[in-house]
Write a protein that holds these residues in place. Structure first.
Motif, PDB file in Angstrom:
ATOM      1  N   ARG A  12      23.457  -0.058  13.544  1.00  0.00           N
ATOM      2  CA  ARG A  12      22.310   0.838  13.390  1.00  0.00           C
ATOM      3  C   ARG A  12      21.503   0.511  12.132  1.00  0.00           C
ATOM      4  O   ARG A  12      20.269   0.533  12.151  1.00  0.00           O
ATOM      5  N   ILE A  13      22.210   0.213  11.034  1.00  0.00           N
ATOM      6  CA  ILE A  13      21.479  -0.114   9.802  1.00  0.00           C
ATOM      7  C   ILE A  13      20.742  -1.437   9.954  1.00  0.00           C
ATOM      8  O   ILE A  13      19.582  -1.583   9.509  1.00  0.00           O
ATOM      9  N   MET A  14      21.387  -2.418  10.573  1.00  0.00           N
ATOM     10  CA  MET A  14      20.727  -3.713  10.765  1.00  0.00           C
ATOM     11  C   MET A  14      19.480  -3.567  11.623  1.00  0.00           C
ATOM     12  O   MET A  14      18.443  -4.177  11.348  1.00  0.00           O
ATOM     13  N   LEU A  15      19.586  -2.773  12.672  1.00  0.00           N
ATOM     14  CA  LEU A  15      18.431  -2.572  13.551  1.00  0.00           C
ATOM     15  C   LEU A  15      17.289  -1.895  12.799  1.00  0.00           C
ATOM     16  O   LEU A  15      16.129  -2.346  12.854  1.00  0.00           O
ATOM     17  N   LEU A  16      17.605  -0.838  12.045  1.00  0.00           N
ATOM     18  CA  LEU A  16      16.560  -0.136  11.312  1.00  0.00           C
ATOM     19  C   LEU A  16      15.959  -1.009  10.214  1.00  0.00           C
ATOM     20  O   LEU A  16      14.740  -1.026  10.007  1.00  0.00           O
ATOM     21  N   TRP A  17      16.843  -1.748   9.506  1.00  0.00           N
ATOM     22  CA  TRP A  17      16.335  -2.561   8.403  1.00  0.00           C
ATOM     23  C   TRP A  17      15.513  -3.749   8.901  1.00  0.00           C
ATOM     24  O   TRP A  17      14.546  -4.155   8.250  1.00  0.00           O
ATOM     25  N   SER A  18      15.917  -4.324  10.026  1.00  0.00           N
ATOM     26  CA  SER A  18      15.115  -5.414  10.599  1.00  0.00           C
ATOM     27  C   SER A  18      13.725  -4.919  10.989  1.00  0.00           C
ATOM     28  O   SER A  18      12.710  -5.605  10.765  1.00  0.00           O
ATOM     29  N   PHE A  19      13.682  -3.744  11.581  1.00  0.00           N
ATOM     30  CA  PHE A  19      12.382  -3.155  11.910  1.00  0.00           C
ATOM     31  C   PHE A  19      11.565  -2.912  10.644  1.00  0.00           C
ATOM     32  O   PHE A  19      10.347  -3.192  10.589  1.00  0.00           O
ATOM     33  N   PHE A  20      12.212  -2.423   9.590  1.00  0.00           N
ATOM     34  CA  PHE A  20      11.521  -2.162   8.336  1.00  0.00           C
ATOM     35  C   PHE A  20      11.005  -3.464   7.704  1.00  0.00           C
ATOM     36  O   PHE A  20       9.859  -3.532   7.239  1.00  0.00           O
ATOM     37  N   THR A  21      11.845  -4.518   7.691  1.00  0.00           N
ATOM     38  CA  THR A  21      11.444  -5.798   7.099  1.00  0.00           C
ATOM     39  C   THR A  21      10.269  -6.410   7.862  1.00  0.00           C
ATOM     40  O   THR A  21       9.306  -6.920   7.261  1.00  0.00           O
ATOM     41  N   PRO A  47       0.823  -1.219   0.000  1.00  0.00           N
ATOM     42  CA  PRO A  47       0.000   0.000   0.000  1.00  0.00           C
ATOM     43  C   PRO A  47       0.857   1.270   0.000  1.00  0.00           C
ATOM     44  O   PRO A  47       2.002   1.284   0.446  1.00  0.00           O
ATOM     45  N   TRP A  48       0.268   2.372  -0.476  1.00  0.00           N
ATOM     46  CA  TRP A  48       1.014   3.615  -0.670  1.00  0.00           C
ATOM     47  C   TRP A  48       1.498   4.221   0.639  1.00  0.00           C
ATOM     48  O   TRP A  48       2.538   4.891   0.674  1.00  0.00           O
ATOM     49  N   PHE A  49       0.755   4.042   1.724  1.00  0.00           N
ATOM     50  CA  PHE A  49       1.173   4.668   2.984  1.00  0.00           C
ATOM     51  C   PHE A  49       2.460   4.060   3.524  1.00  0.00           C
ATOM     52  O   PHE A  49       3.168   4.689   4.318  1.00  0.00           O
ATOM     53  N   VAL A  50       2.789   2.831   3.078  1.00  0.00           N
ATOM     54  CA  VAL A  50       4.060   2.225   3.498  1.00  0.00           C
ATOM     55  C   VAL A  50       5.244   3.014   2.933  1.00  0.00           C
ATOM     56  O   VAL A  50       6.258   3.241   3.604  1.00  0.00           O
ATOM     57  N   THR A  51       5.093   3.475   1.691  1.00  0.00           N
ATOM     58  CA  THR A  51       6.155   4.277   1.078  1.00  0.00           C
ATOM     59  C   THR A  51       6.344   5.591   1.818  1.00  0.00           C
ATOM     60  O   THR A  51       7.476   6.029   2.067  1.00  0.00           O
ATOM     61  N   VAL A  52       5.254   6.228   2.206  1.00  0.00           N
ATOM     62  CA  VAL A  52       5.349   7.498   2.923  1.00  0.00           C
ATOM     63  C   VAL A  52       6.015   7.308   4.280  1.00  0.00           C
ATOM     64  O   VAL A  52       6.885   8.087   4.688  1.00  0.00           O
ATOM     65  N   LEU A  53       5.630   6.247   4.984  1.00  0.00           N
ATOM     66  CA  LEU A  53       6.216   5.996   6.302  1.00  0.00           C
ATOM     67  C   LEU A  53       7.683   5.559   6.210  1.00  0.00           C
ATOM     68  O   LEU A  53       8.438   5.720   7.182  1.00  0.00           O
ATOM     69  N   ALA A  54       8.107   5.028   5.049  1.00  0.00           N
ATOM     70  CA  ALA A  54       9.491   4.564   4.907  1.00  0.00           C
ATOM     71  C   ALA A  54      10.457   5.683   4.558  1.00  0.00           C
ATOM     72  O   ALA A  54      11.677   5.504   4.685  1.00  0.00           O
ATOM     73  N   LEU A  55       9.974   6.835   4.103  1.00  0.00           N
ATOM     74  CA  LEU A  55      10.876   7.923   3.718  1.00  0.00           C
ATOM     75  C   LEU A  55      11.771   8.395   4.857  1.00  0.00           C
ATOM     76  O   LEU A  55      12.983   8.600   4.652  1.00  0.00           O
ATOM     77  N   PRO A  56      11.263   8.611   6.085  1.00  0.00           N
ATOM     78  CA  PRO A  56      12.182   8.985   7.180  1.00  0.00           C
ATOM     79  C   PRO A  56      13.244   7.919   7.455  1.00  0.00           C
ATOM     80  O   PRO A  56      14.381   8.249   7.804  1.00  0.00           O
ATOM     81  N   LEU A  57      12.883   6.652   7.295  1.00  0.00           N
ATOM     82  CA  LEU A  57      13.852   5.578   7.510  1.00  0.00           C
ATOM     83  C   LEU A  57      14.989   5.673   6.495  1.00  0.00           C
ATOM     84  O   LEU A  57      16.179   5.562   6.855  1.00  0.00           O
ATOM     85  N   TYR A  58      14.653   5.890   5.228  1.00  0.00           N
ATOM     86  CA  TYR A  58      15.686   6.018   4.199  1.00  0.00           C
ATOM     87  C   TYR A  58      16.566   7.241   4.451  1.00  0.00           C
ATOM     88  O   TYR A  58      17.784   7.206   4.213  1.00  0.00           O
ATOM     89  N   TYR A  59      15.979   8.307   4.914  1.00  0.00           N
ATOM     90  CA  TYR A  59      16.772   9.504   5.211  1.00  0.00           C
ATOM     91  C   TYR A  59      17.766   9.243   6.349  1.00  0.00           C
ATOM     92  O   TYR A  59      18.927   9.657   6.273  1.00  0.00           O
TER      93      TYR A  59
END
Length: 589
Positions: free
Chosen positions: A469-478, A378-390
């Motif tokens: 830090r990246i592993m922690l954030l990416w695990s949360f994202f996955t 869904p589109w809201f997942v992309t919006v919520l993922a933008l801060p994570l990518y930043y």
């Protein structure tokens, strides 16, 4: 000199510290100033006096950075006379030595400089209260200035005593006549002494226009202008077509995964009516098409990197060979030039393209699956993922901005260790004479400690800091993506959800190797940037100019008596020969 093994006492004794100046001067790695101080406490007045006595004031005017200029194998190149005078200035400044031993102090200098060394250094106030042992060629004018002369021939002492008596002996006359050295009288004109305020003025001028050569070993971050220039050298069509085909290859391999996902969805929905051959054929089609693009990409990349390597090496050699001596070679250490010609060129030849394509693969194999995942979910997942990518981008940027300087720190610390080892190996006699063993041992320990800290922080601490830090954030994202997918299984499909999850897990597994690849590519681009500096160095005038005329050989015969009195006039590089009383030149060259 050494105690007898049985008696336990020495027949001769010597001081613990001797200011020793060998015939081949010892120049340690470091600045001009540190070579003069050589571990002693800094005394401004004594330092200025030693510099003036060694006739080095004029040299400080022309050296870039003055006494802060690096010398040695990693610094600028000094002449033989300059090295000898630096060694003598070190002996004059060294106040804790009771004996000064100097081997041939006048061999590498001219007569006026030799007069300054004799009067201001050997007979000056800095050495007046110390015993001076000077080995030199037989020179009557200089020998009269010493208290005692020892004549050595064939390794044996032949004569010794006051200078006037020794110079009258047969042995001295025989040695004097055996040498073909023309003994010239030292000029009797008074030597102009450099006042202390002149030295201070030179130091202030050097501080105002100091050129720290060490800082030229900076990171040399690449610029877009430089990258575009090298793309033109390697041909734009090669690199652009290679990138496009590589992108298409990754897309086709992703189509293979999509075929498997659709196959799984079809089996899950209606296993009885699934055309197995259709999915196998589609999978093989995309796999073969993607594999067929690999040799084309490899060929284009090979053409690009061969063009860059060949043309860059030729341009660099041409620029270095045509660089002026005073503006380039006198200010750039030979070791640095060799490092550019060997290690940096090798990095471009063997690693630049592979590391660059590896980083490109990192982008493709990360961005393409992420685009597919966000297209499915869904589109809201992309919006919520933008801060994570930043946040991940900011962490990577901070890591790269820190780890590259640390790599340079590690390289400099490693060079410092090698420099100290080289000094101890090749100049052990000078170090032992000055009694600097303990200081160099402590310097060696500090250099090894600095190298270990730079390597530990760069390759262990910072690396783990970023990966955790990246592993922690990416695990949360996955995990979040999987939960959202489970909540929308009916619309997404089990096979598509499994493909999305596998893509995210593959990206997570490749984070560490991709980090190494990206960091390595950045270092290779830095090597490219350092070579780029040598492609814009000033050049000498060409040997042949467009308006130059070809020289023609000709022969002429004339009676000398007919020419009369001749005079020559020179203007620049031309020479004209006139006969007295005539305006037109007889010969012009």
């Amino acid at each position: 000199l050494y105690p007898d093994a049985q008696a336990g006492r020495a027949l001769l004794s010597r001081p613990e510290v001797i200011a020793y100046c060998p015939q081949v001067p010892h120049i340690a790695e470091g600045t001009f100033k540190s070579n003069v101080l050589f571990g002693q406490e800094f005394d401004q007045a004594r330092y200025d006096q030693a510099i003036a006595a060694a006739s080095l004031v004029c040299d400080l005017k022309v050296l870039p950075g003055g006494d802060l200029v690096p010398i040695g194998s990693r610094g600028i190149t000094l002449s033989g006379g300059q090295k000898a005078r630096v060694s003598m200035a070190r002996a004059a400044y060294h106040s804790s030595s009771d004996v000064v031993l100097i081997d041939d102090p006048f061999g590498s200098v001219d007569a006026p400089t030799a007069k300054v060394l004799l009067e201001e250094l050997l007979l000056g106030p800095l050495m007046c209260d110390r015993t001076r042992v000077v080995v030199l060629q037989p020179d009557a004018e200089r020998l009269r200035c010493f208290d005692r002369v020892v004549l050595v021939e064939d390794g044996r002492i032949r004569e010794q005593g006051p200078p006037a008596e020794v110079m009258q002996t047969e042995g001295f006359q025989r040695i004097l006549s055996s040498h073909t050295v023309a003994v010239t009288e030292v000029e009797t004109s008074p030597v102009e002494k450099t006042p202390s305020n002149s030295i201070e003025r030179i130091r202030e001028d050097n501080r105002a226009k100091v050129v720290k050569l060490r800082e030229e070993e900076r990171e040399c971050r690449p610029t877009w202008h430089m990258i575009k220039q090298y793309c033109r050298i390697g041909r734009w069509r090669n690199i652009v077509n290679c990138c496009i085909l590589f992108f298409m290859q990754t897309v086709m391999y992703m189509f293979c995964d999509l075929v498997l996902a659709n196959w799984t969805n079809a089996i899950a929905s209606d296993p009885e009516h699934v055309n197995q051959g259709q999915y196998i054929a589609a999978y093989m089609f995309w796999a073969v098409l993607g594999s067929a693009m690999f040799p084309i990409c490899w060929r284009l990349g090979m053409n690009f990197t061969l063009n860059v390597s060949r043309k860059i090496l030729g341009m660099m050699l041409t620029n270095i060979l045509n660089a002026p001596i005073d503006k380039f070679f006198d200010k750039h250490p030979i070791g640095r030039i060799m490092n550019r010609m060997v290690s940096d060129i090798a990095a471009i030849d063997f690693n630049l393209f592979s590391k660059t394509t590896g980083t490109l693969a990192l982008l493709y194999y990360t961005i393409n699956p992420l685009c597919y995942v966000h297209f499915i979910l869904p589109w809201f997942v992309t919006v919520l993922a933008l801060p994570l990518y930043y946040i991940i981008g900011a962490l990577c940027r901070r890591y790269w901005n820190t780890t590259v300087p640390l790599k340079y720190c590690a390289a400099n610390a490693r060079s410092e260790v090698n420099n100290i080892l080289g000094d101890v190996t090749h100049c052990n006699a000078v170090i032992r004479a000055y009694g600097e063993q303990e200081r160099l041992m402590l310097d060696m320990c500090d250099a090894i400690d600095n190298e270990l800290k730079a390597v530990l922080y760069g390759e262990r601490v910072l690396r783990r800091w970023l990966l955790n830090r990246i592993m922690l954030l990416w695990s949360f994202f996955t995990t979040s993506m999987y939960i959202v997918g489970l909540m929308n299984t009916d619309s997404i499909g089990a096979g598509t959800l499994g493909l999305c999850l596998s893509m995210l897990l593959v990206i997570e597994a490749l984070i560490e190797p991709n980090l190494d690849s990206a960091t390595g590519a950045q270092m290779e681009f830095i090597s490219l940037a350092r070579i780029h500096e040598y492609l814009s160095i000033p050049q000498e005038q060409p040997r042949w100019l467009d308006h130059d005329a070809h020289y023609r050989n000709f022969a002429a015969r004339v009676r000398r008596a007919d020419l009369g009195r001749l005079v020559s006039r020179g203007q620049g590089a031309s020479l004209e020969l006139f006969s007295v009383g005539t305006e037109a030149p007889l010969v012009r060259a």
